[in-house]
Scaffold this motif. Structure first.
Motif, PDB file in Angstrom:
ATOM      1  N   THR A   1      -0.116  -0.235  -5.774  1.00 43.89           N
ATOM      2  CA  THR A   1      -0.727  -1.204  -4.864  1.00 43.89           C
ATOM      3  C   THR A   1       0.152  -1.410  -3.635  1.00 43.89           C
ATOM      4  O   THR A   1      -0.346  -1.457  -2.502  1.00 43.89           O
ATOM      5  N   ALA A   2       1.449  -1.484  -3.829  1.00 37.74           N
ATOM      6  CA  ALA A   2       2.380  -1.628  -2.701  1.00 37.74           C
ATOM      7  C   ALA A   2       2.313  -0.404  -1.787  1.00 37.74           C
ATOM      8  O   ALA A   2       2.382  -0.527  -0.560  1.00 37.74           O
TER       9      ALA A   2
ATOM     10  N   ARG B   1      -0.701  -0.510   6.439  1.00 38.40           N
ATOM     11  CA  ARG B   1       0.130  -1.056   7.523  1.00 38.40           C
ATOM     12  C   ARG B   1       0.799   0.044   8.347  1.00 38.40           C
ATOM     13  O   ARG B   1       1.480  -0.240   9.322  1.00 38.40           O
ATOM     14  N   GLN B   2       0.641   1.289   7.904  1.00 33.61           N
ATOM     15  CA  GLN B   2       1.286   2.448   8.526  1.00 33.61           C
ATOM     16  C   GLN B   2       2.801   2.267   8.579  1.00 33.61           C
ATOM     17  O   GLN B   2       3.461   2.607   9.555  1.00 33.61           O
ATOM     18  N   ASP B   3       3.337   1.740   7.498  1.00 36.01           N
ATOM     19  CA  ASP B   3       4.772   1.501   7.353  1.00 36.01           C
ATOM     20  C   ASP B   3       5.387   2.661   6.578  1.00 36.01           C
ATOM     21  O   ASP B   3       5.483   2.642   5.360  1.00 36.01           O
ATOM     22  N   ARG B   4       5.786   3.685   7.298  1.00 40.66           N
ATOM     23  CA  ARG B   4       6.285   4.920   6.690  1.00 40.66           C
ATOM     24  C   ARG B   4       7.517   4.684   5.817  1.00 40.66           C
ATOM     25  O   ARG B   4       7.662   5.282   4.760  1.00 40.66           O
TER      26      ARG B   4
END
Length: 84
Positions: free
Chosen positions: A11-12, A19-22
Motif C-alpha cells: 500500500t505504501a 505521489r511520483q516519489d521515486r
C-alpha cells in the motif's frame, strides 16, 4: 515480517507511485526484497489492493471479474511496447 506488514508495504508503494516519489518507491521496494517471504506477500498485497480498487470502481465482485476479463482480452490485442 508477516503478511500484514507486506500488505502495508504494498500500500505504501502504491501511494509513493501515486505521489511520483521515486525515493519512497525505491526504499519500499528494497524493504520488500529483504526476504523472499516478504516479497511474495508484497506482490500478493499489490494484487489484492488492485482487486479491491477494481471492485470499488465497478461496484461488485462479478462486475470486477468481467472488467478484468475485458481488460485482459484488450491487452492481448495490443503489440508489446518497443524499447529503444
Amino acid at each position: 515480517m508477516d503478511d500484514w506488514e507486506a500488505y502495508r508495504l504494498a500500500t505504501a508503494y502504491v501511494l509513493a507511485t501515486a505521489r511520483q516519489d521515486r525515493t519512497a518507491m525505491d526504499d519500499t521496494f528494497a524493504r520488500a526484497l529483504q526476504d523472499p517471504h516478504v516479497l511474495v506477500g508484497f506482490v500478493g498485497g499489490l494484487s489484492r489492493l488492485a482487486h479491491l480498487l477494481v471492485v470499488e470502481r465497478t461496484g461488485s465482485e462479478e462486475a470486477a471479474r468481467c472488467w478484468l476479463e475485458d481488460r485482459v482480452r484488450w491487452l492481448a490485442t495490443l503489440d508489446p511496447p518497443v524499447e529503444g
